[in-house]
Design a protein around this motif. Structure first.
Motif, PDB file in Angstrom:
ATOM      1  N   GLU A 747     -20.862  34.633  56.382  1.00 15.49           N
ATOM      2  CA  GLU A 747     -21.126  33.697  55.299  1.00 15.49           C
ATOM      3  C   GLU A 747     -20.295  34.008  54.054  1.00 15.49           C
ATOM      4  OE1 GLU A 747     -25.276  33.355  54.604  1.00 15.49           O
ATOM      5  OE2 GLU A 747     -25.060  32.233  52.745  1.00 15.49           O
ATOM      6  N   ARG A 748     -20.215  35.314  53.729  1.00 12.60           N
ATOM      7  CA  ARG A 748     -19.497  35.683  52.505  1.00 12.60           C
ATOM      8  C   ARG A 748     -18.023  35.273  52.596  1.00 12.60           C
ATOM      9  NH1 ARG A 748     -20.827  35.646  47.913  1.00 12.60           N
ATOM     10  NH2 ARG A 748     -18.839  34.672  47.553  1.00 12.60           N
ATOM     11  N   ILE A 751     -17.591  31.598  52.175  1.00 11.48           N
ATOM     12  CA  ILE A 751     -17.632  31.175  50.763  1.00 11.48           C
ATOM     13  C   ILE A 751     -16.307  31.519  50.081  1.00 11.48           C
ATOM     14  CG2 ILE A 751     -18.821  31.481  48.537  1.00 11.48           C
ATOM     15  CD1 ILE A 751     -21.342  32.257  50.210  1.00 11.48           C
ATOM     16  N   THR A 755     -13.828  28.985  48.312  1.00 15.10           N
ATOM     17  CA  THR A 755     -13.464  29.174  46.904  1.00 15.10           C
ATOM     18  C   THR A 755     -11.950  29.082  46.744  1.00 15.10           C
ATOM     19  OG1 THR A 755     -15.337  30.662  46.681  1.00 15.10           O
ATOM     20  CG2 THR A 755     -13.706  30.747  44.919  1.00 15.10           C
ATOM     21  N   LEU A 792     -23.364  25.350  52.514  1.00 15.36           N
ATOM     22  CA  LEU A 792     -22.494  26.276  51.771  1.00 15.36           C
ATOM     23  C   LEU A 792     -21.989  25.613  50.494  1.00 15.36           C
ATOM     24  CD1 LEU A 792     -20.312  27.832  54.628  1.00 15.36           C
ATOM     25  CD2 LEU A 792     -22.009  29.008  53.239  1.00 15.36           C
ATOM     26  N   ASN A 796     -23.141  26.888  46.619  1.00 15.80           N
ATOM     27  CA  ASN A 796     -22.158  27.715  45.923  1.00 15.80           C
ATOM     28  C   ASN A 796     -21.160  26.973  45.050  1.00 15.80           C
ATOM     29  OD1 ASN A 796     -22.676  30.465  47.318  1.00 15.80           O
ATOM     30  ND2 ASN A 796     -22.560  28.977  49.001  1.00 15.80           N
ATOM     31  N   GLU A 851     -25.642  31.109  41.318  1.00 17.22           N
ATOM     32  CA  GLU A 851     -25.794  32.388  42.028  1.00 17.22           C
ATOM     33  C   GLU A 851     -27.249  32.862  41.959  1.00 17.22           C
ATOM     34  OE1 GLU A 851     -22.504  34.143  42.828  1.00 17.22           O
ATOM     35  OE2 GLU A 851     -23.747  35.450  44.053  1.00 17.22           O
ATOM     36  N   ARG A 854     -29.282  30.778  44.232  1.00 14.15           N
ATOM     37  CA  ARG A 854     -28.998  31.126  45.618  1.00 14.15           C
ATOM     38  C   ARG A 854     -29.690  32.441  46.011  1.00 14.15           C
ATOM     39  NH1 ARG A 854     -24.576  33.936  47.735  1.00 14.15           N
ATOM     40  NH2 ARG A 854     -24.370  33.575  49.975  1.00 14.15           N
TER      41      ARG A 854
END
Ligand SMILES: C[S@@+](CC[C@H](N)C(=O)[O-])C[C@H]1O[C@@H](n2cnc3c(N)ncnc32)[C@H](O)[C@@H]1O
Length: 930
Positions: A747-748, A751, A755, A792, A796, A851, A854
């Motif tokens: 997931e990170r 993101i 981005t 997502l 974010n 954030e 989230r």
């Protein structure tokens, strides 16, 4: 004193200086320190140290050349460093950026090839790092030193040829770096294995090359005089004398149909092509045979050492390769040859041939050799090879001059594997028949093949001396430039803060079992490794991944203790398992190091790639880590884990990162420096607090919001003001910025990928979707749930609704890329309609709100993991686990971390550096409190 004489590679004949004492000769120096070492060996506490090799005093003393080398922990090491080193002085300015290396260069260099070892990093690969991080006379340490290449590199900096210097200086100039200060550095080398340190000592201590080569030739001549008859043969013409180069022994099997004996090589090898046939007829019953349906024969024998019954696979001589009349020829053994072999077999076993048993039950490869009848050292040598190897060893040992003696052993020990039954017969090499049969063992394992080439000593070693002469003639070593220790890297007898640089290539997980492999050579020296502290994963020694991690952590902690504050360590990593990689990462950070860069060499592009994903570790990696300087640690000790100390860390950390990185190809591109990414900086900061056992004083959203206020940022990277000036200068010169490769594995990283994408191009969902989906491919972690794209985006990023003014992020993009938007106001309807529904990256304040929202959702989901009562949580969201562990850590709720961790599959924990760090700390704290 007498430096000149020693620099020429020889041993000084006149007075010598050593650790501040003057001796009448080098022999007097040795005698003096050997006496001291002998006394030390009498001390039970000295011998009881962890990692102390197994061997009698006499055997340890025979290998050692104190104070420079001891085949046990070196009691003179501390004196060596105090005498030759520079004490740590915080007022001396030292600043370097991380530097990466290419571990593949220099693999054909004769010096590198002068002695093999199971894995080696060539000295030429290490030289640039040593030049970069150190000054002449500085002390470099390698605690997993193996064959001592780090020491060779350190001393080689003093004798690098002019052409090499010129090339390196030109390269550095292109990178904007000043030329290095040439000159020898000093090295401290350590290894657990005496076999390794013996090689390292001989590579690093001076000796007279010419005298050694002369003595080596004499040794081979004497062996030839004594044992030459064993290698005599008669050519097939029945009269010409021939000299055997090697005899091929074939394993004998039985036919599963008629039980008749089948000599594998005679039946299966095609004489013309030299290839093993897929099937071949049984010589007795004609049945179709192949390698898989043959049955092994264990022959009943009497063990020549113990006199007891012994069963071993059956070997018969099948082919002789010999030279007669100046031509290389082959034949089947004749009656004369068989008679000579019978005569040799009847000889008593040489008294110096080791007969000890391998620690089979604790050996990973034990089950490969014991069932075939190979459990003791002497089993590995057929009778003639046993006589030859024992005589080579004895002759080397008989040499009166100490350094020449050690070098002769260094020379002849290289034939141990090659003269043993481990030497496979390989009639086809690189697809063609022919080629040398010297040292054809499978590397990294004990494997006895069904065809063995038993080589003569002359064939194995004859050409080696000239190669050694070429290797050593231009390489200058000097006394006082290397000290070698045998013991565990977890306890090197060195003063704290005394080392200027560490270069190290530790064992990685379960690839190579060094202690087991070194046993064969060490048994000849009569000094063997204490395998207990070996940093390795090995189920036969009951060492799992976590044990390995903890062993490595202790070794890294020792590196951290002895390294001067603010100084660097380079770790070479070569293992493709993410779990081992994470174990190393955690061990490094727990030990007190801060990682500043991880790179892999991209062979195709010829440039270094910074590593962003821990699951995609396919190549050799180079980790650059530093020991934080004393100031930071002192301030932390005074003030504790305050928000200010977090910013203090960032300030200090940024200083250690490179300001500019440029690709080496043409046209040049600026590299995005991964470690300057705000989240990466947060992670490094958080790990530093966690390793100090304290709470992380600032949350991610607060940190990310405040970072741009405190520091300068551009291109997604954070800088100190003076670094930004440097970066912008480079940016003006090289406008192209190469993005770091991003793998979507969880997931990170998903993101992060989004981005990056949206920063460059704020887009609608339908534009994002086709670009995003192909990214989630093979790199995805097993058991990881990555939320759908819509979720997502929702959690974010922000989407422009078309009502208010167009946000800057979108407006800038549109006016640059769309003709009809050029120069339009943000409130212009055309601009608004083009911008509608586009997703974009929020500015820091809005990002903080998102954030926080989230984080709440993640923690809510973490509650379901806490409440889970099944056996294992097979699929999970890493971000949820990270948020949950982070929150639990902040309230010292170690029990939650441990209980959720125990519900996860091992890989989930082992393959994520952050989870592993929290888990490991929670475990330590719970155990400490228990
Ligand atoms: C990858 S090899 C190093 C090879 C070396 N770079 C060279 O060029 O020869 C790793 C070495 O670590 C040693 N080793 C394993 N555990 C150790 C420990 N606890 N302390 C010191 N050395 C250890 C092994 O004996 C092995 O020689």
């Amino acid at each position: 004193m007498n430096d000149l004489l020693q620099d020429q590679g020889g041993e000084a004949a006149g007075p010598v200086e050593c650790l501040g004492h003057i001796f009448t000769s080098d022999s007097a120096r040795r005698e003096h320190f050997l006496k001291l070492l002998a006394e030390k060996l009498q001390d039970p506490a000295f011998r009881q140290q962890e990692g102390f090799p197994q061997g009698a005093d006499a055997a340890i003393l025979a290998m050692s050349d104190p104070p420079y080398y001891t085949a046990c922990p070196n009691p003179f090491l501390e004196d060596f460093v105090r005498h030759y080193g520079k004490p740590y002085d915080p007022s001396v300015k030292y600043s370097r950026e991380p530097q990466t290396i290419d571990v593949s260069v220099g693999k054909t260099d004769p010096l590198y090839k002068a002695h093999s070892y199971h894995t080696k990093v060539p000295h030429l690969a290490i030289v640039p790092s040593i030049l970069h991080y150190t000054e002449p006379g500085d002390i470099v340490l390698d605690g997993f030193g193996g064959s001592g290449m780090t020491g060779v590199a350190a001393q080689w900096c003093g004798s690098a040829p002019a052409a090499y210097r010129h090339e390196l200086e030109t390269q550095w100039k292109k990178q904007g770096k000043a030329a290095p200060n040439w000159g020898s550095r000093r090295a401290i080398l350590n290894d657990l294995s005496p076999a390794a340190t013996f090689i390292a000592a001989n590579y690093n201590l001076p000796f007279d090359v010419e005298a050694f080569v002369k003595a080596g030739k004499q040794l081979l001549k004497e062996v030839e005089q004594e044992l030459g008859w064993m290698y005599d043969t008669t050519h097939t013409d029945g009269k010409t004398n021939g000299r055997i180069e090697y005899t091929v022994w074939s394993e004998v099997f039985t036919c599963p149909h008629c039980a008749g004996e089948v000599n594998f090589l005679e039946e299966a090898l095609d004489d013309a092509s030299k290839r093993v046939k897929d099937t071949f007829p049984c010589p007795h019953c004609g049945a179709h045979l192949n390698k898989d349906n043959l049955e092994r024969v264990l022959e009943a024998r009497v063990d020549p050492a113990s006199g007891e019954a012994w069963k071993r696979v059956k070997f018969r001589p099948a082919l002789i390769s010999y030279v007669a009349g100046g031509t290389r020829r082959e034949k089947q053994p004749d009656q004369g040859d068989l008679a000579v072999l019978a005569k040799i077999e009847a000889l008593p076993l040489p008294s110096n041939l080791p007969t000890v048993r391998f620690p089979i039950e604790q050996m990973y490869h034990g089950s490969r050799i014991a069932p075939k009848g190979f459990s003791n050292i002497h089993h590995f040598f057929l009778p003639r090879a046993a006589q030859a190897m024992a005589l080579l060893w004895r002759k080397a040992k008989d040499q009166p001059d100490f350094r020449i003696r050690e070098m002769l052993l260094f020379f002849v020990e290289q034939a141990i594997w090659g003269l043993s039954v481990l030497n496979r017969y390989q009639p086809i090499q690189q697809g063609k028949p022919g080629g040398s049969q010297v040292n054809r063992q499978l590397t990294g394992v004990y494997y006895v093949g069904s065809q063995h080439a038993e080589c003569s000593p002359q064939y194995n070693l004859g050409l080696k001396l000239d190669r050694l002469w070429k290797a050593f003639r231009d390489y200058k070593t000097a006394s006082g430039y290397a000290a070698i220790n045998t013991g565990t890297a977890a306890g090197i007898p060195l003063p704290s803060s005394s080392i200027d640089y560490v270069f190290t290539d530790p064992p990685f997980g379960e690839n190579i079992f060094y202690a087991d492999l070194n046993f064969l050579v060490e048994s000849w020296h009569r000094v063997t490794t204490d395998a207990k502290p070996e940093a390795i994963i090995d189920k036969f020694k009951k060492k799992a991944l976590l044990d390995y991690q903890h062993l490595m952590q202790r070794c890294f902690a020792e590196y951290c203790r002895v390294l001067k504050p603010g100084r660097w360590m380079t770790v070479v990593f070569s293992n493709s398992k993410a779990a081992v990689w994470n174990a190393i990462q955690v061990a490094l950070q727990q030990a007190g190091f801060v990682v500043a860069e991880v790179t892999a060499l991209d062979k195709i592009q010829g440039s270094y790639r910074q590593v962003t994903s821990t699951t995609a570790v396919k190549q050799d990696l180079v980790i650059s880590a530093y020991k934080p300087n004393g100031g930071l640690e002192d301030r932390f000790n005074q003030h504790g884990p305050t928000v200010d100390s977090a910013w203090d860390f960032v300030q200090t950390h940024l200083k250690q990162l490179p300001a500019v990185k440029v690709t080496s190809g043409y046209p040049q591109e600026l590299l995005n420096i991964v470690e300057r990414d705000p989240r990466r900086i947060y992670d490094r900061m958080a790990s530093w607090f966690i390793r100090h056992g304290t709470m992380v004083p600032i949350s991610t959203p607060e940190f990310l919001a405040e970072l741009p206020i405190r520091f300068r940022g551009t291109d997604g990277m954070v800088f100190l003001p003076e670094q930004l000036v440097e970066y912008e200068k480079a940016r003006a010169r090289i406008p192209q910025v190469a993005q770091a490769e991003l793998f979507v594995s969880d997931e990170r990283s998903a993101i992060d990928w989004l981005t990056n994408f949206l920063l460059k191009r704020p887009s609608t969902r339908s534009e994002i979707h086709p670009e995003y989906i192909p990214q989630i491919g093979s790199a995805k972690r097993k058991g990881e749930i990555i939320p759908e794209l819509d979720a997502l985006l929702e959690d974010n990023f922000l989407q422009y609704d078309g009502d208010s003014d167009v946000p800057n992020q979108i407006a800038n993009y549109l006016s640059k890329n769309f003709h009809d938007c050029r120069g339009l106001e943000k409130s212009d309807p055309v601009m608004k309609s083009r911008a509608k529904d586009r997703w974009y990256v929020p500015d820091p304040n809005k990002a903080q709100d998102l954030e926080k929202k989230r984080e709440k959702t993640l923690l809510k989901e973490f509650e379901t993991y806490k409440a889970f009562t099944g056996r294992k949580i097979k699929e999970s969201r890493l971000e949820v686990l990270r948020a949950g562990f982070r929150a639990a850590w902040s309230i010292k709720d170690y029990a939650t971390i441990l209980s959720v961790a125990h519900k996860l599959p091992d890989e989930t924990l082992q393959e994520d550096e952050k989870l592993l760090l929290w888990y490991d700390q929670a475990l330590t704290r719970t155990e400490a409190g228990a």
